[in-house]
Design an enzyme around this catalytic site. Sequence first.
Site, short mmCIF file in Angstrom:
data_model
loop_
_atom_site.label_atom_id
_atom_site.label_comp_id
_atom_site.label_asym_id
_atom_site.label_seq_id
_atom_site.Cartn_x
_atom_site.Cartn_y
_atom_site.Cartn_z
N ARG A 198 0.83 -1.20 0.00
CA ARG A 198 0.00 0.00 0.00
C ARG A 198 0.86 1.25 0.00
NH1 ARG A 198 -2.94 1.03 5.43
NH2 ARG A 198 -4.54 -0.43 4.84
N TYR A 199 1.85 1.29 0.90
CA TYR A 199 2.75 2.44 0.96
C TYR A 199 4.02 2.12 0.17
CZ TYR A 199 -0.06 3.41 5.18
OH TYR A 199 -1.07 3.64 6.07
N ASP B 262 -12.24 -1.06 12.09
CA ASP B 262 -12.43 -1.01 10.64
C ASP B 262 -13.89 -1.31 10.29
OD1 ASP B 262 -9.77 -0.45 10.08
OD2 ASP B 262 -9.20 -2.56 10.04
N CYS C 47 -4.33 -18.20 13.97
CA CYS C 47 -4.15 -17.34 15.13
C CYS C 47 -4.36 -18.14 16.42
CB CYS C 47 -5.16 -16.18 15.10
SG CYS C 47 -4.64 -14.84 14.01
N ASP D 58 -8.01 3.55 9.80
CA ASP D 58 -7.52 3.00 8.54
C ASP D 58 -8.59 3.29 7.51
OD1 ASP D 58 -5.60 1.65 7.02
OD2 ASP D 58 -5.32 0.14 8.59
N ARG E 78 7.01 0.25 2.31
CA ARG E 78 6.82 -0.90 3.20
C ARG E 78 5.69 -1.81 2.74
NH1 ARG E 78 5.01 3.95 5.10
NH2 ARG E 78 3.59 4.13 6.87
N CYS F 191 -10.38 -13.30 17.12
CA CYS F 191 -10.99 -12.09 17.67
C CYS F 191 -12.21 -11.80 16.79
CB CYS F 191 -10.01 -10.93 17.59
SG CYS F 191 -8.42 -11.30 18.35
N ARG G 11 -9.52 -9.29 9.15
CA ARG G 11 -9.31 -10.33 8.13
C ARG G 11 -10.15 -11.56 8.39
NH1 ARG G 11 -3.63 -9.05 8.82
NH2 ARG G 11 -3.52 -7.06 7.74
N LYS H 187 -3.53 4.75 6.71
CA LYS H 187 -3.89 5.09 8.08
C LYS H 187 -3.78 6.60 8.29
CE LYS H 187 -2.30 0.74 10.12
NZ LYS H 187 -1.64 0.13 8.94
N CYS I 179 -12.13 -9.13 14.02
CA CYS I 179 -10.95 -9.19 13.14
C CYS I 179 -11.24 -8.56 11.76
CB CYS I 179 -10.52 -10.63 12.95
SG CYS I 179 -9.11 -10.84 11.85
C1 LIG Z 1 -0.64 -0.61 8.82
C2 LIG Z 1 0.00 -0.99 7.57
C3 LIG Z 1 1.36 -0.75 7.37
C4 LIG Z 1 2.26 -0.16 8.42
O1 LIG Z 1 1.94 1.11 8.77
P1 LIG Z 1 2.80 1.90 9.83
O2 LIG Z 1 2.05 3.16 10.02
O3 LIG Z 1 4.18 2.08 9.24
O4 LIG Z 1 2.88 1.06 11.06
C5 LIG Z 1 1.91 -1.09 6.15
N1 LIG Z 1 1.17 -1.63 5.16
C6 LIG Z 1 -0.14 -1.87 5.33
C7 LIG Z 1 -0.90 -2.47 4.20
C8 LIG Z 1 -0.76 -1.57 6.54
O5 LIG Z 1 -2.07 -1.83 6.71
#
Ligand SMILES: *Cc1c(COP(=O)(O)O)cnc(C)c1O
Length: 352
Positions: free
Chosen positions: A79-80, A261, A92, A298, A83, A96, A101, A305, A99
């Site tokens: 997504r980002y 969520d 798990c 989110d 990362r 929960c 997912r 987020k 959840c």
């Molecule tokens: C939450 C999340 C992250 C990590 O986000 P941080 O704000 O860096 O902790 C990375 N990728 C996805 C898809 C996420 O949902």
Amino acid sequence: MLSFDTFARKWKIDPAPLCPVVERYPFRLNPYFEGLVQETGDAVWKQVVPDVREVLDPSGFEDPLSEERLSPVPNLVHRYPNRVLWLVSDQCAVHCRFCTRKRRWRSGPPAAESMPDPALALDYISKHRQIQDVLLSGGDPLLLAPEHLREILSRLREIKHVQIIRIGTRVPCALPGRITPELAGVLAEFHPLFVNIHFNHPVEITAESQRACSILANAGIVLGSQTVLLRGVNDSEEILAKLFHRLLCARVRPYYLMQMDLTAGTAHFRTPISTGLQILRKLRNRISGPAMPHFVVDLPGGRGKAPLLPNMIREIGSGMMIVQNYLGELCRYPLLEGEEEGLLSEIGNFRF
Ligand SMILES: *Cc1c(COP(=O)(O)O)cnc(C)c1O
């Protein structure tokens, strides 16, 4: 693992109305976490015991964060830019009920065997040099056999541009006996490695979970927590103040307090946004600074987020702003000449 029928008989609840619920969203609880239900009642009960509202709720989305759409290869969410989230396990310690997912829950075989080949994800990560940070989640990565986990971590570490590895887990909270010095030793081979633990209520900080956290912290792992704000479970200032303080005492730094969520079948857990903001405003400066998490929502559709902050500025005018302090007192603070307009547009107090 406990079957739902056994659980229902033991706790004297009628399983019949809950059959369609557990058929769709399997029940999962282990003896340790069940023991917490025994000692503490409601706060743990609501998190793990199926509720008919899960299949009656017409609102929400199966995949509220569009994780499937954002997966270039199975189980890897990108997504980002810098990362990725890699779902390395499909099991798990407990299910929960809130959840995000829950669409992926299976009652089937234990982790690893049912997961696709990690080669696809590893190949994607190695070909995308902007990926500096890999978050392992699932399911729960810490339920994988230590040798399997070591294999994944060492293959990740072979990729030079991956600098940070993070693991999201509920095991130290929900099945703390699984955290052993051997497991921590495996993790410690791969620093810098961060572990984020899902804790929701102060009763979850037990002698056992504290022991699990200290094994990890003693291995040099930086510990954070993620807490989901849950109606009827932890949506009060007192409960969260206690939780965040106890986490800090256990060397776990509260990281995120998450708005629920918009997951299908979880509406009964959702709180108004104002609840989170009010709690944050009251906690600020009442508990230690490092015990304060970010309150995040989110955004639907995988838009990321967003941290939400209570607005402590109550008024602006006459070269002053009026700021509310942690006691609720209104305090005057002088502004620079000509600063008012800029400040007003910065805090953007409008509706559409
Ligand atoms: C939450 C999340 C992250 C990590 O986000 P941080 O704000 O860096 O902790 C990375 N990728 C996805 C898809 C996420 O949902």
